[in-house]
Motif scaffolding. Structure first.
Motif, short mmCIF file in Angstrom:
data_model
loop_
_atom_site.label_atom_id
_atom_site.label_comp_id
_atom_site.label_asym_id
_atom_site.label_seq_id
_atom_site.Cartn_x
_atom_site.Cartn_y
_atom_site.Cartn_z
N ASN A 1 0.82 -1.20 0.00
CA ASN A 1 0.00 0.00 0.00
C ASN A 1 0.86 1.27 0.00
O ASN A 1 1.70 1.46 0.87
CB ASN A 1 -0.92 -0.01 1.22
N GLY A 2 0.66 2.10 -1.00
CA GLY A 2 1.34 3.39 -1.07
C GLY A 2 2.77 3.36 -1.56
O GLY A 2 3.36 4.40 -1.82
N SER A 3 3.36 2.19 -1.69
CA SER A 3 4.74 2.10 -2.18
C SER A 3 4.74 1.97 -3.70
O SER A 3 3.87 1.33 -4.27
CB SER A 3 5.46 0.90 -1.58
N THR A 4 5.73 2.57 -4.32
CA THR A 4 5.81 2.58 -5.77
C THR A 4 6.73 1.46 -6.27
O THR A 4 7.84 1.31 -5.77
CB THR A 4 6.33 3.94 -6.26
N LEU A 5 6.24 0.72 -7.23
CA LEU A 5 7.05 -0.29 -7.92
C LEU A 5 7.55 0.38 -9.19
O LEU A 5 6.79 0.66 -10.11
CB LEU A 5 6.22 -1.53 -8.25
N ALA A 6 8.85 0.66 -9.23
CA ALA A 6 9.45 1.38 -10.35
C ALA A 6 10.12 0.41 -11.31
O ALA A 6 10.20 -0.79 -11.05
CB ALA A 6 10.46 2.40 -9.83
N GLY A 7 10.58 0.94 -12.42
CA GLY A 7 11.35 0.15 -13.38
C GLY A 7 10.53 -0.81 -14.22
O GLY A 7 11.06 -1.78 -14.75
N GLN A 8 9.25 -0.53 -14.38
CA GLN A 8 8.41 -1.39 -15.21
C GLN A 8 8.51 -0.93 -16.67
O GLN A 8 8.72 0.25 -16.94
CB GLN A 8 6.96 -1.32 -14.74
N ALA A 9 8.33 -1.84 -17.59
CA ALA A 9 8.38 -1.51 -19.02
C ALA A 9 7.22 -2.20 -19.73
O ALA A 9 6.89 -3.33 -19.41
CB ALA A 9 9.70 -1.95 -19.63
N SER A 10 6.63 -1.50 -20.67
CA SER A 10 5.47 -2.01 -21.39
C SER A 10 5.85 -2.39 -22.82
O SER A 10 6.72 -1.78 -23.42
CB SER A 10 4.38 -0.93 -21.43
N LEU A 11 5.15 -3.39 -23.34
CA LEU A 11 5.28 -3.74 -24.75
C LEU A 11 4.20 -3.07 -25.59
O LEU A 11 4.19 -3.17 -26.81
CB LEU A 11 5.20 -5.26 -24.93
N ALA A 12 3.25 -2.39 -24.93
CA ALA A 12 2.14 -1.75 -25.64
C ALA A 12 2.66 -0.66 -26.56
O ALA A 12 3.49 0.17 -26.16
CB ALA A 12 1.14 -1.18 -24.65
N THR A 13 2.16 -0.64 -27.78
CA THR A 13 2.58 0.36 -28.75
C THR A 13 1.53 1.44 -28.96
O THR A 13 1.78 2.40 -29.68
CB THR A 13 2.91 -0.31 -30.10
N ALA A 14 0.36 1.30 -28.34
CA ALA A 14 -0.70 2.29 -28.47
C ALA A 14 -1.52 2.31 -27.18
O ALA A 14 -1.68 1.28 -26.52
CB ALA A 14 -1.61 1.94 -29.65
N PRO A 15 -2.05 3.48 -26.81
CA PRO A 15 -2.92 3.54 -25.63
C PRO A 15 -4.08 2.57 -25.80
O PRO A 15 -4.57 2.33 -26.90
CB PRO A 15 -3.42 4.99 -25.63
N THR A 16 -4.51 2.00 -24.70
CA THR A 16 -5.58 0.98 -24.63
C THR A 16 -5.26 -0.27 -25.44
O THR A 16 -6.14 -1.08 -25.71
CB THR A 16 -6.97 1.53 -25.05
N CYS A 17 -4.01 -0.43 -25.86
CA CYS A 17 -3.58 -1.59 -26.64
C CYS A 17 -4.45 -1.76 -27.89
O CYS A 17 -4.81 -2.88 -28.27
CB CYS A 17 -3.55 -2.86 -25.79
N SER A 18 -4.82 -0.63 -28.51
CA SER A 18 -5.68 -0.67 -29.69
C SER A 18 -4.98 -1.24 -30.91
O SER A 18 -5.62 -1.67 -31.85
CB SER A 18 -6.20 0.74 -30.00
N SER A 19 -3.66 -1.27 -30.88
CA SER A 19 -2.88 -1.97 -31.90
C SER A 19 -1.67 -2.55 -31.20
O SER A 19 -1.33 -2.16 -30.10
CB SER A 19 -2.47 -1.01 -33.03
N GLY A 20 -1.02 -3.50 -31.82
CA GLY A 20 0.10 -4.18 -31.15
C GLY A 20 -0.42 -5.22 -30.20
O GLY A 20 -1.49 -5.79 -30.41
N PRO A 21 0.30 -5.46 -29.08
CA PRO A 21 -0.17 -6.48 -28.13
C PRO A 21 -1.55 -6.13 -27.58
O PRO A 21 -1.86 -4.97 -27.36
CB PRO A 21 0.87 -6.43 -27.01
N ILE A 22 -2.37 -7.13 -27.37
CA ILE A 22 -3.73 -6.91 -26.85
C ILE A 22 -3.66 -6.50 -25.38
O ILE A 22 -4.43 -5.67 -24.93
CB ILE A 22 -4.57 -8.19 -27.00
N LYS A 23 -2.76 -7.07 -24.61
CA LYS A 23 -2.55 -6.75 -23.19
C LYS A 23 -1.06 -6.68 -22.94
O LYS A 23 -0.26 -7.27 -23.67
CB LYS A 23 -3.19 -7.80 -22.29
#
Length: 184
Positions: free
Chosen positions: A129-151
């Motif tokens: 709770n309240g702590s930040t998990l940093a250093g994450q990276a996404s494979l999504a190429t478009a907001p809402t995954c409208s193109s590219g990976p679905i999730k």
């Protein structure tokens, strides 16, 4: 010590360097003639942005309190930063943002939350709770995954047998989990 000649030349050198730097991207006007050509420099930048989408409500209904339960859901997190980096912070609706479910007049029960930066995961890094998990990276190429990976990520909500056994049968326990994603 600086010599007088160097001290006098330094402001002139700085003025020339500043003037040259300022004109490197300056617009130019065309000259009078049968054609005239001018040019303008165009510069653009965008602010760092992220978006989380594809979330769904979690319902554990009439489960066996003798077996731990989990809800794994794939979601979309998009970031426009270099390397598509982001950080995530979670909080619950319990006192002080605790991960708690409540039912009127009954003792609150805990649940736990995990996050994985990859879709299709059954386990992840435990969120506090309240702590930040940093250093994450996404494979999504478009907001809402409208193109590219679905999730592009996995949210896992768990309840252990101790908490399930502390719940009263037939009562409905509710809570809200809030996820805040920010560019990194």
């Amino acid at each position: 010590m600086f010599s007088n000649r160097l001290v006098r030349r330094l402001p002139v050198a700085l003025l020339l360097a500043t003037a040259a730097a300022g004109t490197a991207n300056a617009a130019t006007d065309g000259s009078l003639g049968t054609t005239s050509t001018g040019s303008v420099a165009i510069n653009a930048s965008v602010a760092g942005r992220v978006q989380i989408s594809g979330l769904r409500n979690v319902t554990f209904s009439a489960v066996d309190p003798g077996a731990a339960i989990a809800d794994n859901q794939d979601v979309c997190v998009w970031s426009n930063t270099a390397g598509r980096k982001y950080k995530i912070t979670a909080s619950g609706s319990g006192t002080g943002g605790a991960f708690k479910l409540a039912s009127s007049g009954l003792t609150d029960v805990d649940y736990s939350v995990e996050w994985n930066q990859a879709a299709g995961a059954n386990a992840g890094t435990a969120l506090t709770n309240g702590s930040t998990l940093a250093g994450q990276a996404s494979l999504a190429t478009a907001p809402t995954c409208s193109s590219g990976p679905i999730k592009s990520a996995s949210l896992i909500v768990r309840m252990d047998t101790t908490n399930l056994q502390n719940m009263q049968a037939g009562a409905t326990y509710t809570g809200t989990l809030t996820l805040v994603v920010a560019p990194e």
